[in-house]
Scaffold this active site. Structure first.
Site, short mmCIF file in Angstrom:
data_model
loop_
_atom_site.label_atom_id
_atom_site.label_comp_id
_atom_site.label_asym_id
_atom_site.label_seq_id
_atom_site.Cartn_x
_atom_site.Cartn_y
_atom_site.Cartn_z
N ASP A 13 41.01 47.72 39.47
CA ASP A 13 41.78 46.63 40.07
C ASP A 13 41.69 46.76 41.59
OD1 ASP A 13 43.79 44.99 41.04
OD2 ASP A 13 45.32 45.71 39.65
N ILE A 14 41.25 45.72 42.24
CA ILE A 14 41.02 45.81 43.69
C ILE A 14 42.32 46.04 44.46
CG2 ILE A 14 41.16 43.35 44.28
CD1 ILE A 14 38.51 43.93 45.94
N VAL A 36 41.87 37.01 41.16
CA VAL A 36 42.06 38.12 42.08
C VAL A 36 43.00 37.72 43.23
CG1 VAL A 36 40.01 37.71 43.53
CG2 VAL A 36 40.80 40.04 43.11
N ASP A 37 42.96 36.46 43.62
CA ASP A 37 43.82 35.95 44.68
C ASP A 37 45.31 36.13 44.30
OD1 ASP A 37 44.68 34.59 46.93
OD2 ASP A 37 43.78 32.67 46.39
N SER A 120 33.45 34.43 43.55
CA SER A 120 32.99 33.18 42.87
C SER A 120 32.69 33.32 41.38
CB SER A 120 31.74 32.57 43.54
OG SER A 120 32.10 31.87 44.70
N THR A 121 32.78 34.52 40.82
CA THR A 121 32.32 34.67 39.43
C THR A 121 33.42 34.50 38.38
OG1 THR A 121 32.61 37.08 39.40
CG2 THR A 121 30.47 36.23 40.14
N GLY A 122 34.61 34.12 38.82
CA GLY A 122 35.69 33.87 37.87
C GLY A 122 35.86 32.37 37.68
N TYR A 124 35.39 30.07 39.65
CA TYR A 124 34.34 29.26 40.30
C TYR A 124 33.00 29.32 39.57
CZ TYR A 124 37.35 28.21 44.34
OH TYR A 124 38.34 27.74 45.16
P1 ADP Z 1 36.69 32.82 42.13
O1 ADP Z 1 37.60 31.63 42.21
O2 ADP Z 1 36.05 33.16 43.47
O3 ADP Z 1 35.71 32.72 41.02
P2 ADP Z 1 38.39 34.69 40.60
O4 ADP Z 1 39.56 35.44 41.09
O5 ADP Z 1 38.61 33.66 39.54
O6 ADP Z 1 37.69 34.07 41.90
O7 ADP Z 1 37.30 35.71 40.07
C1 ADP Z 1 36.48 36.50 40.90
C2 ADP Z 1 36.18 37.82 40.23
O8 ADP Z 1 37.29 38.70 40.39
C3 ADP Z 1 35.95 37.73 38.72
O9 ADP Z 1 34.76 38.47 38.41
C4 ADP Z 1 37.19 38.36 38.12
O10 ADP Z 1 36.90 39.02 36.89
C5 ADP Z 1 37.55 39.36 39.19
N1 ADP Z 1 38.96 39.84 39.24
C6 ADP Z 1 40.09 39.24 38.79
N2 ADP Z 1 41.18 40.01 39.05
C7 ADP Z 1 40.71 41.12 39.69
C8 ADP Z 1 41.32 42.31 40.20
N3 ADP Z 1 42.64 42.50 40.15
N4 ADP Z 1 40.52 43.24 40.78
C9 ADP Z 1 39.19 43.06 40.87
N5 ADP Z 1 38.55 41.97 40.42
C10 ADP Z 1 39.30 41.02 39.82
#
Ligand code: ADP
Length: 174
Positions: A13-14, A36-37, A120-122, A124
């Site tokens: 988890d970031i 992640v946001d 962008s891989t979630g 988006y």
């Molecule tokens: P975007 O809108 O840029 O696609 P997302 O947040 O939907 O952003 O996804 C971007 C990436 O972050 C995805 O690969 C997702 O699995 C990953 N992600 C989601 N939550 C976390 C977290 N807490 N820590 C690290 N990566 C995460």
């Protein structure tokens, strides 16, 4: 330090990373979202949103810096990745610009360690491996000409993401 030792891949988890800056995959409003946001805003606390309100948003491919508040990371670099529309709408270049913009801020603020999610891989929908190759390529190009950033971490959310990043790194760096 050799290139390979400056890049690490972590499954996790970031929001838990103790680094100078974590990168947020935000949207153009910078006012919070899902994925992640949302996780970063929850962990940082309401002060982060307050600071973001004063930034006036962020165009796709660019980046803005805030404090990390309750996060273990001191700073958050908010960048806005492209929405995937099939790959012929400049998505690759826009994603590369995200990494470049983040590195430019890291360099300007003398940051030594930075952790990226897979931008962008979630929501988006950018294809994961294609995005990972762009991330690693841009990191490699930046680290080759910069010596203040010591460590770049790719934080993979889940084992599949981790395995994929390991393969890309091996392929591109060895
Ligand atoms: P975007 O809108 O840029 O696609 P997302 O947040 O939907 O952003 O996804 C971007 C990436 O972050 C995805 O690969 C997702 O699995 C990953 N992600 C989601 N939550 C976390 C977290 N807490 N820590 C690290 N990566 C995460």
């Amino acid at each position: 330090m050799v290139m390979r030792d400056r890049i690490t891949i972590i499954e996790g988890d970031i929001t838990r990373q103790t680094v100078d800056a974590i990168v947020n995959a935000a949207n153009t409003t910078l006012l919070g979202g899902g994925g992640v946001d949302g996780a970063i805003h929850r962990a940082a606390g309401p002060e982060l949103l307050e600071e973001c309100r004063g930034l006036g948003g962020c165009p796709t491919g660019q980046a803005k810096l805030t404090r990390g508040y309750r996060l273990p990371a001191k700073w958050v670099i908010h960048t806005v990745g492209p929405v995937w529309h099939g790959g012929r709408h400049g998505e690759d270049d826009l994603l590369a610009n995200c990494y470049r913009s983040c590195f430019a801020l890291a360099s300007a603020h003398d940051l030594r360690s930075i952790a990226f999610p897979s931008i962008s891989t979630g929501a988006y929908r950018f294809p994961f491996e294609r995005a990972g190759r762009i991330a690693v390529r841009e990191t490699q190009q930046f680290l080759a000409v910069n010596s203040t950033v010591e460590k770049v971490a790719f934080v993979c959310f889940g084992q599949a993401a981790y395995v994929s990043y390991r393969q890309i790194l091996e392929e591109l760096i060895g």
